[in-house]
Design a protein around this motif. Structure first.
Motif, mmCIF file in Angstrom:
data_model
loop_
_atom_site.group_PDB
_atom_site.id
_atom_site.type_symbol
_atom_site.label_atom_id
_atom_site.label_comp_id
_atom_site.label_asym_id
_atom_site.label_seq_id
_atom_site.Cartn_x
_atom_site.Cartn_y
_atom_site.Cartn_z
ATOM 1 N N THR A 171 0.837 -1.206 0.000
ATOM 2 C CA THR A 171 0.000 0.000 0.000
ATOM 3 C C THR A 171 0.865 1.248 0.000
ATOM 4 O OG1 THR A 171 -1.708 -1.197 1.231
ATOM 5 C CG2 THR A 171 -1.878 1.202 1.174
ATOM 6 N N ILE A 172 1.911 1.240 0.832
ATOM 7 C CA ILE A 172 2.813 2.392 0.885
ATOM 8 C C ILE A 172 3.484 2.601 -0.471
ATOM 9 C CG2 ILE A 172 4.960 3.279 1.895
ATOM 10 C CD1 ILE A 172 4.151 1.915 4.507
ATOM 11 N N GLU A 173 3.959 1.520 -1.079
ATOM 12 C CA GLU A 173 4.616 1.624 -2.383
ATOM 13 C C GLU A 173 3.652 2.182 -3.435
ATOM 14 O OE1 GLU A 173 5.917 -2.370 -2.974
ATOM 15 O OE2 GLU A 173 7.757 -2.127 -1.783
ATOM 16 N N PHE A 174 2.414 1.709 -3.416
ATOM 17 C CA PHE A 174 1.405 2.179 -4.365
ATOM 18 C C PHE A 174 1.117 3.663 -4.168
ATOM 19 C CE2 PHE A 174 -3.149 3.081 -5.033
ATOM 20 C CZ PHE A 174 -3.237 2.867 -6.395
ATOM 21 N N VAL A 175 0.914 4.059 -2.927
ATOM 22 C CA VAL A 175 0.593 5.458 -2.623
ATOM 23 C C VAL A 175 1.769 6.368 -2.958
ATOM 24 C CG1 VAL A 175 0.131 7.065 -0.719
ATOM 25 C CG2 VAL A 175 -1.210 4.972 -0.939
ATOM 26 N N MET A 176 2.968 5.915 -2.678
ATOM 27 C CA MET A 176 4.135 6.743 -2.978
ATOM 28 C C MET A 176 4.370 6.884 -4.483
ATOM 29 S SD MET A 176 5.572 8.175 -0.372
ATOM 30 C CE MET A 176 3.844 8.587 -0.060
ATOM 31 N N GLU A 177 3.893 5.930 -5.250
ATOM 32 C CA GLU A 177 4.038 6.030 -6.709
ATOM 33 C C GLU A 177 3.020 6.990 -7.319
ATOM 34 O OE1 GLU A 177 4.184 3.273 -10.761
ATOM 35 O OE2 GLU A 177 3.989 2.311 -8.782
ATOM 36 N N TYR A 178 1.798 6.966 -6.809
ATOM 37 C CA TYR A 178 0.721 7.727 -7.452
ATOM 38 C C TYR A 178 0.198 8.912 -6.637
ATOM 39 C CZ TYR A 178 0.546 3.715 -10.587
ATOM 40 O OH TYR A 178 0.875 2.729 -11.489
ATOM 41 N N TYR A 179 0.492 8.966 -5.332
ATOM 42 C CA TYR A 179 -0.082 10.008 -4.472
ATOM 43 C C TYR A 179 0.976 10.664 -3.592
ATOM 44 C CZ TYR A 179 -4.306 7.779 -6.115
ATOM 45 O OH TYR A 179 -5.282 7.258 -6.936
ATOM 46 N N ASN A 180 2.160 10.763 -4.132
ATOM 47 C CA ASN A 180 3.295 11.343 -3.414
ATOM 48 C C ASN A 180 3.201 12.871 -3.428
ATOM 49 O OD1 ASN A 180 5.903 12.281 -2.675
ATOM 50 N ND2 ASN A 180 6.775 10.300 -3.250
ATOM 51 N N SER A 181 3.315 13.491 -2.262
ATOM 52 C CA SER A 181 3.199 14.950 -2.170
ATOM 53 C C SER A 181 4.180 15.671 -3.075
ATOM 54 C CB SER A 181 3.418 15.407 -0.720
ATOM 55 O OG SER A 181 2.310 15.089 0.075
ATOM 56 N N ALA A 182 5.402 15.169 -3.162
ATOM 57 C CA ALA A 182 6.421 15.849 -3.972
ATOM 58 C C ALA A 182 5.979 15.923 -5.435
ATOM 59 C CB ALA A 182 7.755 15.116 -3.851
ATOM 60 N N THR A 183 5.439 14.817 -5.940
ATOM 61 C CA THR A 183 5.002 14.769 -7.336
ATOM 62 C C THR A 183 3.737 15.598 -7.556
ATOM 63 O OG1 THR A 183 5.921 12.536 -7.553
ATOM 64 C CG2 THR A 183 4.319 13.237 -9.212
ATOM 65 N N ILE A 184 2.759 15.424 -6.680
ATOM 66 C CA ILE A 184 1.477 16.120 -6.838
ATOM 67 C C ILE A 184 1.654 17.623 -6.656
ATOM 68 C CG2 ILE A 184 -0.911 16.298 -6.049
ATOM 69 C CD1 ILE A 184 -0.151 13.619 -7.407
ATOM 70 N N ASN A 185 2.481 18.028 -5.697
ATOM 71 C CA ASN A 185 2.682 19.467 -5.477
ATOM 72 C C ASN A 185 3.500 20.111 -6.595
ATOM 73 O OD1 ASN A 185 1.097 19.805 -3.231
ATOM 74 N ND2 ASN A 185 2.756 19.453 -1.767
ATOM 75 N N LYS A 186 4.337 19.327 -7.248
ATOM 76 C CA LYS A 186 5.023 19.839 -8.435
ATOM 77 C C LYS A 186 3.995 20.141 -9.523
ATOM 78 C CE LYS A 186 8.772 18.772 -11.664
ATOM 79 N NZ LYS A 186 9.815 17.770 -12.058
ATOM 80 N N LYS A 187 3.026 19.260 -9.672
ATOM 81 C CA LYS A 187 1.942 19.496 -10.637
ATOM 82 C C LYS A 187 1.116 20.702 -10.200
ATOM 83 C CE LYS A 187 -2.021 17.332 -12.918
ATOM 84 N NZ LYS A 187 -2.819 16.094 -13.123
ATOM 85 N N ARG A 188 0.885 20.823 -8.904
ATOM 86 C CA ARG A 188 0.120 21.951 -8.374
ATOM 87 C C ARG A 188 0.802 23.278 -8.712
ATOM 88 N NH1 ARG A 188 -3.525 21.570 -4.263
ATOM 89 N NH2 ARG A 188 -2.698 19.473 -3.852
ATOM 90 N N MET A 189 2.119 23.326 -8.554
ATOM 91 C CA MET A 189 2.865 24.543 -8.879
ATOM 92 C C MET A 189 2.832 24.814 -10.386
ATOM 93 S SD MET A 189 3.864 26.131 -6.232
ATOM 94 C CE MET A 189 4.919 27.298 -7.103
ATOM 95 N N GLY A 190 2.846 23.744 -11.186
ATOM 96 C CA GLY A 190 2.747 23.910 -12.627
ATOM 97 C C GLY A 190 1.408 24.508 -13.038
ATOM 98 N N LEU A 191 0.338 24.057 -12.381
ATOM 99 C CA LEU A 191 -0.993 24.595 -12.672
ATOM 100 C C LEU A 191 -1.105 26.054 -12.220
ATOM 101 C CD1 LEU A 191 -3.260 21.572 -11.653
ATOM 102 C CD2 LEU A 191 -2.457 22.209 -13.935
ATOM 103 N N LEU A 192 -0.451 26.363 -11.118
ATOM 104 C CA LEU A 192 -0.457 27.741 -10.629
ATOM 105 C C LEU A 192 0.232 28.664 -11.624
ATOM 106 C CD1 LEU A 192 -1.235 29.550 -8.214
ATOM 107 C CD2 LEU A 192 0.999 29.053 -7.231
ATOM 108 N N LYS A 193 1.351 28.215 -12.156
ATOM 109 C CA LYS A 193 2.052 29.011 -13.154
ATOM 110 C C LYS A 193 1.227 29.146 -14.437
ATOM 111 C CE LYS A 193 6.683 27.865 -11.435
ATOM 112 N NZ LYS A 193 7.940 27.113 -11.709
ATOM 113 N N LEU A 194 0.527 28.058 -14.796
ATOM 114 C CA LEU A 194 -0.301 28.091 -15.999
ATOM 115 C C LEU A 194 -1.405 29.126 -15.890
ATOM 116 C CD1 LEU A 194 -1.262 26.800 -18.715
ATOM 117 C CD2 LEU A 194 -2.608 25.214 -17.323
ATOM 118 N N VAL A 195 -2.076 29.150 -14.755
ATOM 119 C CA VAL A 195 -3.232 30.037 -14.606
ATOM 120 C C VAL A 195 -2.817 31.479 -14.415
ATOM 121 C CG1 VAL A 195 -3.550 29.927 -12.084
ATOM 122 C CG2 VAL A 195 -5.540 30.098 -13.581
#
Length: 298
Positions: free
Chosen positions: A272-296
């Motif tokens: 479960t930890i391995e799965f969550v770290m692959e798809y729901y990792n804060s570092a990855t998701i927040n990088k996307k969040r910052m990308g969306l912030l720059k886009l908007v």
């Protein structure tokens, strides 16, 4: 402030603020028009308040972008939901405001597919996220099962009462946090704590399992995996029957909770930890969040 707000707004944006990547200001109540002048982006989680519509319109004159985040499908709230009338009225407001937003983020792909036709701006899936440091260092090996939820979610427990009875028959001990099922005699129960303390409460309760039953309906098809992340923070496996949904794949069934050996529980916890770290990792998701912030804001 709610559990959803904690996971989808306060925690991720707070992390980015502490890292010095953004300057965050939180408005938990009414926001005055003049406060818009201090903002580049107005982020709103589930904008159910109709008063926000006027604020959304005013922000255009000062060049502020609006980002709306959605975690529930407001178009298909079941009529038997205890909050049906409130959620239906709020849902109409949500649909109007996602149509006014510059960007809308959804917690799951199913949710995006259902609601993106109401959007006029950018629309993206932005999953829940957790960092590895927030996950409990070890699994709790005990028979305590926690269900946490509001009174509007008791229908999910009622329609899965056979699962509850099966687990109790096999000596698992239930603890209800938030709402208490009225049909169960003398349940072990605790009322909600403050939203900013409830994560700590779940951790201190140290359950071996989190139980997340869902009635089969259109509303629940888009449910995100907050319960799974909270289980990992508490050192628990999550029992769920909807294990094909987004983010629920490594949950276990009721039979697993009864029959798994300690070794099998630890192996599933590791997976479960391995799965969550692959798809729901804060570092990855927040990088996307910052990308969306720059886009908007570009």
């Amino acid at each position: 402030i709610s559990g959803v707000t904690y996971w989808r707004a306060l925690r991720p944006w707070g992390d980015l603020h502490r890292m010095g990547l953004i300057n965050l200001k939180i408005f938990a109540g009414k926001m005055n028009d003049h406060e818009l002048f201090a903002c580049d982006v107005l982020f709103v989680s589930m904008p159910r308040n109709k008063e926000l519509q006027r604020l959304f319109q005013v922000r255009k004159s000062v060049g502020v972008k609006v980002w709306v985040d959605i975690d529930d499908d407001v178009t298909c709230v079941p009529v038997h939901n205890q909050m049906f009338s409130v959620l239906k009225a709020a849902g109409n407001n949500v649909l109007e405001m996602i149509g006014m937003a510059d960007i809308v983020s959804f917690s799951t792909e199913n949710l995006k597919e259902s609601l993106e036709k109401h959007c006029t701006g950018y629309r993206f899936v932005l999953p829940n996220c957790i960092s590895e440091s927030e996950i409990a260092p070890k699994l709790n090996i005990n028979k305590r099962v926690m269900w946490r939820g509001s009174y509007s979610q008791l229908r999910d427990v009622w329609t899965n009462n056979n699962v509850y009875e099966y687990l109790v028959k096999n000596d698992l001990e239930f603890f209800f946090f938030g709402a208490a099922p009225y049909w169960i005699d003398n349940p072990t129960w605790s009322d909600w704590s403050h939203p900013l303390q409830y994560i700590d409460f779940i951790k201190r309760s140290a359950p071996g399992f989190m139980w997340k039953p869902l009635e089969y309906n259109e509303f629940n098809k888009s449910k995100s995996n907050i319960a799974v992340l909270e289980g990992l923070m508490a050192g628990a496996l999550t029992i769920a029957d909807h294990r094909t949904g987004e983010g629920w794949q490594e949950c276990i069934g009721a039979e697993d909770a009864v029959n798994f050996s300690e070794y099998e529980r630890k192996i599933r916890h590791k997976r479960t930890i391995e799965f969550v770290m692959e798809y729901y990792n804060s570092a990855t998701i927040n990088k996307k969040r910052m990308g969306l912030l720059k886009l908007v804001t570009s």
